[in-house]
Design an enzyme around this catalytic site. Structure first.
Site, PDB file in Angstrom:
ATOM      1  N   TYR A   1     -24.701  -0.462  -0.668  1.00  0.00           N
ATOM      2  CA  TYR A   1     -24.213  -0.873   0.655  1.00  0.00           C
ATOM      3  C   TYR A   1     -24.567  -2.325   0.914  1.00  0.00           C
ATOM      4  O   TYR A   1     -23.771  -3.097   1.438  1.00  0.00           O
ATOM      5  CB  TYR A   1     -24.806   0.031   1.748  1.00  0.00           C
ATOM      6  CG  TYR A   1     -24.184  -0.248   3.098  1.00  0.00           C
ATOM      7  CD1 TYR A   1     -23.028   0.423   3.491  1.00  0.00           C
ATOM      8  CD2 TYR A   1     -24.727  -1.195   3.959  1.00  0.00           C
ATOM      9  CE1 TYR A   1     -22.427   0.157   4.708  1.00  0.00           C
ATOM     10  CE2 TYR A   1     -24.132  -1.472   5.179  1.00  0.00           C
ATOM     11  CZ  TYR A   1     -22.983  -0.797   5.553  1.00  0.00           C
ATOM     12  OH  TYR A   1     -22.388  -1.075   6.759  1.00  0.00           O
TER      13      TYR A   1
ATOM     14  N   PHE B   1       3.113 -18.809   8.502  1.00  0.00           N
ATOM     15  CA  PHE B   1       3.151 -17.535   7.800  1.00  0.00           C
ATOM     16  C   PHE B   1       2.885 -16.463   8.844  1.00  0.00           C
ATOM     17  O   PHE B   1       2.077 -16.650   9.757  1.00  0.00           O
ATOM     18  CB  PHE B   1       2.134 -17.459   6.650  1.00  0.00           C
ATOM     19  CG  PHE B   1       2.295 -16.192   5.865  1.00  0.00           C
ATOM     20  CD1 PHE B   1       3.345 -16.046   4.979  1.00  0.00           C
ATOM     21  CD2 PHE B   1       1.449 -15.116   6.060  1.00  0.00           C
ATOM     22  CE1 PHE B   1       3.547 -14.853   4.296  1.00  0.00           C
ATOM     23  CE2 PHE B   1       1.643 -13.920   5.382  1.00  0.00           C
ATOM     24  CZ  PHE B   1       2.690 -13.784   4.492  1.00  0.00           C
TER      25      PHE B   1
ATOM     26  N   ASP C   1      -4.777 -22.368   3.532  1.00  0.00           N
ATOM     27  CA  ASP C   1      -4.413 -21.016   3.127  1.00  0.00           C
ATOM     28  C   ASP C   1      -4.237 -21.160   1.618  1.00  0.00           C
ATOM     29  O   ASP C   1      -3.204 -21.623   1.133  1.00  0.00           O
ATOM     30  CB  ASP C   1      -3.133 -20.542   3.807  1.00  0.00           C
ATOM     31  CG  ASP C   1      -2.756 -19.116   3.371  1.00  0.00           C
ATOM     32  OD1 ASP C   1      -3.216 -18.704   2.281  1.00  0.00           O
ATOM     33  OD2 ASP C   1      -2.024 -18.440   4.102  1.00  0.00           O
TER      34      ASP C   1
ATOM     35  N   ARG D   1      15.785 -11.639   3.819  1.00  0.00           N
ATOM     36  CA  ARG D   1      15.092 -12.655   4.619  1.00  0.00           C
ATOM     37  C   ARG D   1      16.166 -13.442   5.348  1.00  0.00           C
ATOM     38  O   ARG D   1      16.573 -14.505   4.926  1.00  0.00           O
ATOM     39  CB  ARG D   1      14.247 -13.574   3.731  1.00  0.00           C
ATOM     40  CG  ARG D   1      12.977 -12.927   3.234  1.00  0.00           C
ATOM     41  CD  ARG D   1      11.842 -13.057   4.234  1.00  0.00           C
ATOM     42  NE  ARG D   1      11.559 -11.830   4.948  1.00  0.00           N
ATOM     43  CZ  ARG D   1      10.338 -11.399   5.255  1.00  0.00           C
ATOM     44  NH1 ARG D   1       9.275 -12.067   4.879  1.00  0.00           N
ATOM     45  NH2 ARG D   1      10.159 -10.324   5.962  1.00  0.00           N
TER      46      ARG D   1
HETATM   47  C1  PLP Z   1       0.181 -12.480   1.717  1.00  0.00           C
HETATM   48  C2  PLP Z   1      -0.198 -13.705   2.421  1.00  0.00           C
HETATM   49  C3  PLP Z   1      -1.086 -13.700   3.501  1.00  0.00           C
HETATM   50  C4  PLP Z   1      -1.646 -12.423   4.101  1.00  0.00           C
HETATM   51  O1  PLP Z   1      -2.465 -11.759   3.224  1.00  0.00           O
HETATM   52  P1  PLP Z   1      -2.646 -10.162   3.217  1.00  0.00           P
HETATM   53  O2  PLP Z   1      -3.564  -9.946   2.059  1.00  0.00           O
HETATM   54  O3  PLP Z   1      -1.294  -9.552   3.037  1.00  0.00           O
HETATM   55  O4  PLP Z   1      -3.285  -9.784   4.511  1.00  0.00           O
HETATM   56  C5  PLP Z   1      -1.423 -14.920   4.064  1.00  0.00           C
HETATM   57  N1  PLP Z   1      -0.909 -16.070   3.615  1.00  0.00           N
HETATM   58  C6  PLP Z   1      -0.048 -16.114   2.588  1.00  0.00           C
HETATM   59  C7  PLP Z   1       0.494 -17.415   2.133  1.00  0.00           C
HETATM   60  C8  PLP Z   1       0.346 -14.939   1.951  1.00  0.00           C
HETATM   61  O5  PLP Z   1       1.234 -15.000   0.944  1.00  0.00           O
END
Ligand code: PLP
Length: 462
Positions: free
Chosen positions: A74, A126, A217, A385
């Site tokens: 854990y 996104f 990201d 899309r």
């Molecule tokens: C898939 C994705 C996310 C979200 O991630 P999850 O694992 O689906 O929650 C965020 N940013 C980008 C660019 C993604 O492709």
């Protein structure tokens, strides 16, 4: 001279998963039962599944072996510390906050940095990222370069941030209202389009001068690194691993969905440099995800993830074959004059439905109809899309009519061979040749929110 394919898949196949082959009659029945919506098909009725590349990667033998040595303690699991080491070495961030997937990391980052009334500039939205920024009281402002909105524009870095647009946001709201810039690598919604290293660096410098953080990201940063190696002067001889680390060096942290580049089926993380920010993130982590040494993952998942992170940069062959396969499919379609979004992006090929079935008006859902026709032809599953995904304007109740009306064919990593890509290309080309026969659709059931997941349709006979 013989034209050589310079690569084939850089792996051999040790375990196989049989796929169910269907007849055309079976597929006609299946798509009818699914209301002409590929989200409602059973996976067993699909031959080649290009719905998404999220969580659909094939793990390696080493990753499966890692699953067996995962430590399910854990607190203080050794698998967590292996993951910390992998993220430090490959991405270069000191602080790791593990989450169940990407959106878990986005939630925590947004909560610790955004105050109501803030604005968060980013290079195209996104879905989940923007949701969490708004949920925390912020407002997303798009600062991507204009070229990103044109499917035919061949700009090599359509994921770049427009620095003039960013400066204008800072001037308008004041730097103190901008907690961070949300910089997505290899922009998903733009079709998997990269940012250049020069742009990443210039954005970071502009932000530092204004005391604004840069949060990547980095979900698709590996794919972005590959395009920098291929397209940006000075990077042709650099390894993917070193380019990836340099990308991350122009940021203060990152959110990652490990279901993409990192080659696992579930998982994600928030990575940071500042220990004080990490402390605040961990305080929320224990409430929303789990203890700081597992977040939302099982020990075996962290172990397989640590192995996947090292594997994705161990040689350049993996990413070359991954994106090479996407480009291989894209090039077959370009040669056959099928309209697609260009340049071909990192994770999929996007068919331009507006150009392919111009006789179907947008309010009869051309991309939805084309997606269904493609499934019926050979059992290839893509995703709409276009106007169905865009939904309705809450003020007027009308459909939102997006500029792009696309069918997305997303390629899972290490799952299919080039022979599967040949089958997909032949099917798309066959459907394109008979495009005049494709009829528009109308709703038989329309959900109020995120309607594309569960909507049902029927054909409108000409
Ligand atoms: C898939 C994705 C996310 C979200 O991630 P999850 O694992 O689906 O929650 C965020 N940013 C980008 C660019 C993604 O492709």
């Amino acid at each position: 001279m013989v034209e050589r394919r310079s690569w084939a898949e850089p792996f051999r196949i040790k375990v196989v998963e049989p796929i169910h082959m269907t007849t055309r009659e079976e597929r006609v029945r299946a798509i009818e039962e699914a209301g002409y919506n590929t989200f409602l098909l059973r996976a067993d009725d699909v031959y080649i599944d290009l719905l998404t590349d999220s969580g659909t990667s094939a793990m390696s033998d080493r990753q499966w072996a890692s699953m067996m040595i995962g430590d399910e303690a854990y607190a203080g699991s050794h698998s967590f510390y292996r993951l910390v080491d992998a993220v430090q070495e490959v991405y270069g961030y000191e602080e790791l906050v593990p989450t169940h997937q990407g959106r878990g990391a986005e939630h925590i980052l947004s909560q610790i940095l955004i105050s109501p009334g803030d604005v968060v500039p980013g290079n195209m939205y996104f879905t989940t990222t923007r949701f969490h920024q708004e949920y925390a009281g912020g407002r997303f402002v798009d600062v991507i370069v204009e070229e990103a909105h044109d499917p035919a524009d061949l700009h090599p870095f359509k994921g770049n941030i427009d620095l003039a647009k960013l400066q204008a946001v800072i001037d308008e709201h004041g730097a103190e209202k901008v907690p961070y810039v949300s910089f997505e690598t290899n922009v998903n919604m733009a079709g998997g389009q990269p940012a250049s290293m020069a742009n990443l660096k210039a954005t970071y410098e502009l932000c530092r001068a204004n005391d604004i953080l840069v949060m990547l990201d980095a979900t698709r940063a590996l794919e972005n690194a590959y395009f920098i190696q291929q397209r940006e002067a000075g990077f042709e001889d650099r390894s993917i691993g070193s380019i990836l680390r340099e990308i991350c060096s122009y940021s203060d942290g990152a959110t990652v969905s490990s279901k993409k580049d990192n080659l696992v089926n579930i998982g994600g993380f928030l990575a940071l440099r500042d220990p004080e920010l990490a402390r605040r993130a961990r305080a929320l982590l224990v409430a929303f995800e789990g203890l700081q040494t597992y977040g939302g993952m099982a020990g075996r998942d962290m172990e397989a993830l640590a192995t996947g992170i090292r594997e994705m940069v161990a040689t350049d062959d993996h990413i070359r074959a991954r994106i090479g396969q996407v480009e291989y499919l894209g090039d077959l379609l370009i040669k056959a004059d099928v309209p697609v979004v260009r340049p071909i992006g990192g994770h999929g090929v996007f068919l331009d439905a507006a150009a392919i079935v111009p006789h179907v008006p947008q309010d009869r859902f051309p991309a939805q109809a084309l997606t269904a026709a493609l499934y019926v032809d050979a059992g290839v599953r893509g995703m709409e899309r276009g106007v169905v995904s865009a939904g309705r304007d809450p003020a007027t109740g009308d459909h939102k009519y997006p500029k792009l009306e696309l069918v997305r064919l997303t390629i899972p990593r290490r799952v299919y061979t080039q022979a599967h890509m040949d089958v997909v290309a032949e099917s798309v080309i066959a459907v394109h040749e008979q495009r005049d026969r494709i009829e528009g659709l109308r709703f038989t059931y329309e959900p109020e929110d995120l309607r594309f997941f569960q909507a049902r349709f029927e054909p409108i006979p000409a």
